[in-house]
Design a protein around this motif. Structure first.
Motif, short mmCIF file in Angstrom:
data_model
loop_
_atom_site.label_atom_id
_atom_site.label_comp_id
_atom_site.label_asym_id
_atom_site.label_seq_id
_atom_site.Cartn_x
_atom_site.Cartn_y
_atom_site.Cartn_z
N UNK A 1 58.87 41.81 22.50
CA UNK A 1 59.80 43.65 21.35
C UNK A 1 59.01 44.61 21.51
N UNK A 2 60.13 45.47 21.53
CA UNK A 2 60.65 46.60 21.82
C UNK A 2 59.71 47.73 20.98
N UNK A 3 60.66 47.22 19.75
CA UNK A 3 59.78 47.70 18.58
C UNK A 3 59.99 46.90 16.98
N UNK A 4 59.52 47.12 16.31
CA UNK A 4 60.15 46.73 15.15
C UNK A 4 60.63 47.89 14.03
N UNK A 5 61.73 47.71 14.03
CA UNK A 5 62.36 48.54 12.60
C UNK A 5 61.58 47.81 10.87
N UNK A 6 61.92 48.92 9.56
CA UNK A 6 62.15 47.75 8.55
C UNK A 6 63.40 48.17 8.00
N UNK A 7 64.60 47.95 8.54
CA UNK A 7 65.59 48.32 8.46
C UNK A 7 66.23 47.97 9.07
N UNK A 8 68.04 47.65 8.07
CA UNK A 8 69.09 47.90 8.71
C UNK A 8 69.79 48.67 10.39
N UNK A 9 69.97 48.04 11.35
CA UNK A 9 70.20 48.79 12.60
C UNK A 9 71.70 49.50 12.23
N UNK A 10 71.62 50.91 13.17
CA UNK A 10 72.87 51.34 12.63
C UNK A 10 73.44 51.57 14.29
N UNK A 11 74.82 51.35 15.08
CA UNK A 11 75.36 50.67 14.75
C UNK A 11 75.65 49.40 13.66
N UNK A 12 74.70 48.58 14.68
CA UNK A 12 74.77 46.85 14.41
C UNK A 12 75.19 46.19 12.73
N UNK A 13 74.46 47.19 11.74
CA UNK A 13 75.46 47.38 10.42
C UNK A 13 76.90 47.01 10.34
N UNK A 14 77.40 48.37 10.68
CA UNK A 14 78.74 48.54 10.79
C UNK A 14 79.57 46.82 11.64
N UNK A 15 78.77 46.46 13.32
CA UNK A 15 79.17 45.03 13.38
C UNK A 15 78.62 44.41 12.55
N UNK A 16 77.34 43.83 12.02
CA UNK A 16 77.33 42.89 11.31
C UNK A 16 78.21 42.74 10.47
N UNK A 17 78.36 43.97 9.05
CA UNK A 17 79.05 43.55 8.55
C UNK A 17 81.01 43.30 8.37
N UNK A 18 81.38 43.75 9.87
CA UNK A 18 82.37 43.33 9.89
C UNK A 18 82.70 42.24 10.13
N UNK A 19 81.19 41.57 10.95
CA UNK A 19 81.45 40.30 11.31
C UNK A 19 81.33 39.25 10.41
N UNK A 20 80.89 39.39 9.06
CA UNK A 20 79.98 38.28 8.01
C UNK A 20 81.12 37.73 7.63
N UNK A 21 81.03 36.77 7.60
CA UNK A 21 81.08 36.02 6.61
C UNK A 21 81.63 35.22 5.30
N UNK A 22 81.91 35.49 4.24
CA UNK A 22 81.01 35.06 3.08
C UNK A 22 80.69 36.16 2.01
N UNK A 23 79.96 36.43 0.96
CA UNK A 23 79.49 37.16 -0.46
C UNK A 23 78.32 37.30 -0.21
N UNK A 24 77.98 39.02 0.63
CA UNK A 24 76.51 39.59 0.81
C UNK A 24 75.91 39.91 0.24
N UNK A 25 76.99 40.45 -1.20
CA UNK A 25 75.92 39.95 -2.58
C UNK A 25 74.80 39.21 -2.49
N UNK A 26 75.34 37.72 -2.44
CA UNK A 26 74.45 36.59 -2.26
C UNK A 26 74.06 36.75 -1.83
N UNK A 27 73.90 37.15 -0.21
CA UNK A 27 72.75 37.04 0.42
C UNK A 27 71.60 38.41 0.08
#
Ligand code: AMP
Ligand code: GLY
Length: 403
Positions: A262-288
């Motif tokens: 581990x280099x670091x922990x963040x306590x939130x989603x990353x930016x810009x990682x989230x942009x890639x994650x949300x684009x690639x996610x297949x399913x209902x994210x509200x369910x997650x």
């Protein structure tokens, strides 16, 4: 359900975009939001303090709140909501110390037996380079990799007395993000950020110039290792210490020859990682997201078979002194080509879209392969213009080199 998103950058636009496609979501409010989010949600100015978000949640009959940036978490927004029995996803102020204090995090890794760079009291206990990190939140600017004694002394002068000093690790960096309800965790697909401003990982650190999501960044053996050695021990230890961790836990990892560290922990989603994650996610994210209320044994079947890529378009002068107020054109053309331009630093004035921050847009697209995602994203980037626009031409290349 009605969702409140706290924040107004590219990460929050990506969340709003993905959640606006959920059958469960009946409305989205964002505070403060941005011009891109405003096309999907009601935007409300940010309140003066975190209690104000509770007021917004009550006013708009919000069922669930998610927090993008670290600052409101560290200021205790989750504690405020929990005291009022309102649902929110994120860690309490005490748990947010995993990101807010590098000294706290470093001692925590030791207590939990989590592999990380060896820390020392003084820089002269290591061979150079050594890594020197400011204790508090520093928006990516609090880390110095000192190549010699003079640089180490200068770094300590510059960063102040509260620093973590650790050995330099070699390997490939991976962002590993998971959602936890305090007991179990749901891992997302791995992503890679590109922190330096220039191609080839040169120049100063930034908030992140681009990211991609590709399940092949890690083998299943490596993912399993990260879960067993890092993510699960972290969740167990936080619970044991009376600070159960709820929310998104982001491990910034170095894949070393001795395994993930581990280099670091963040306590939130990353930016810009989230942009890639949300684009690639297949399913209902509200369910997650509702998984945070589910029992410890629940495992949500996710699919991340494809690839996605986000290219950040930054303003002239970023990261030191970004210029604002430049006219942005071509977003409709870029989106007609199949990409999405997530807004980060934009503002609408007299019907015109202008730059309003360092990272302006995150142009995101997907593909069956990483190469396809790269082609699609850069094709869209080519349609967008503003004076002084700068972006990296090599986002995702390190992923291609691996194959
Ligand atoms: P951090 O804020 O701790 O993630 O550090 C910012 C960046 O500095 C990381 O993304 C790495 O590229 C680099 N870095 C931090 N710690 C180390 C380390 N121990 N060894 C090598 N590089 C590091
Ligand atoms: N992309 C790095 C971060 O969100 O901190």
């Amino acid at each position: 359900m009605k969702i409140l998103i706290i924040g107004g950058g590219g990460r929050e636009h990506a969340l709003a975009w993905r959640l606006s496609r959920s059958a469960l979501v009946k409305g989205i409010v964002a505070s403060p939001g941005n011009p891109g989010i405003a096309e999907l949600a009601t935007c409300v100015p940010a309140p003066e303090n975190v209690s104000g978000y509770l007021h917004i949640a009550a006013t708009y009959s919000i069922d669930l709140t998610i927090v993008g940036p670290e600052a409101p978490l560290v200021a205790g927004v989750v504690d405020v909501f929990q005291r009022a029995s309102r649902k929110i996803i994120g860690p309490t102020r005490a748990a947010a110390r995993l990101e807010a204090s590098k000294l706290f995090a470093k001692k925590f890794f030791a207590r939990a037996g989590i592999p990380t760079a060896r820390a020392r009291e003084s820089w002269n206990e290591f061979a150079f380079p050594v890594v020197i990190k400011a204790d508090g939140l520093a928006a990516g600017k609090g880390v110095v990799i000192a190549q010699n004694r003079i640089e180490a002394e200068r770094a300590i002068e510059q960063l102040g007395p509260h620093v973590v000093i650790e050995e330099f690790l070699e390997g490939e960096e991976v962002s590993f993000i998971a959602l936890s309800n305090g007991e179990m965790i749901l891992p997302f697909a791995p992503t890679q950020d590109h922190k330096r401003i220039f191609d080839g990982d040169r120049g100063p650190n930034t908030g992140g110039m681009g990211a991609y999501c590709d399940p092949r960044i890690l083998t299943s053996q490596e993912s399993g290792d990260i879960m067993e050695r890092i993510m699960l021990p972290a969740i167990r230890q936080m619970r044991k210490e009376g600070n159960p961790f709820t929310g998104f836990l982001y491990a910034g990892l170095m894949m070393t020859t001795e395994g993930p560290k581990v280099l670091e922990f963040n306590v939130r989603l990353g930016d810009p990682e989230t942009q890639a994650l949300m684009h690639n996610f297949r399913g209902d994210f509200a369910e997650v997201l509702t998984l945070t209320e589910a029992g410890p044994e629940t495992v949500y079947p996710q699919s991340w078979a494809d690839c996605s890529l986000c290219v950040v378009l930054a303003a002239q002068g970023y990261p030191e002194r970004p210029r604002v107020g430049d006219l942005i054109t071509g977003i409709a053309e870029a989106e007609a080509a199949g990409a999405i331009a997530f807004h980060a630093g934009t503002v609408k004035r007299n019907g015109e879209l202008l730059t309003n921050g360092g990272r302006v847009l995150g142009v995101t697209s997907g593909g069956e392969t990483l190469q396809e995602a790269i082609n699609n994203a850069y094709k869209a980037v080519g349609k967008i213009h503003f004076d002084g626009m700068q972006y990296r031409k090599d986002i995702g290349q390190k992923g291609l080199r691996r194959w």
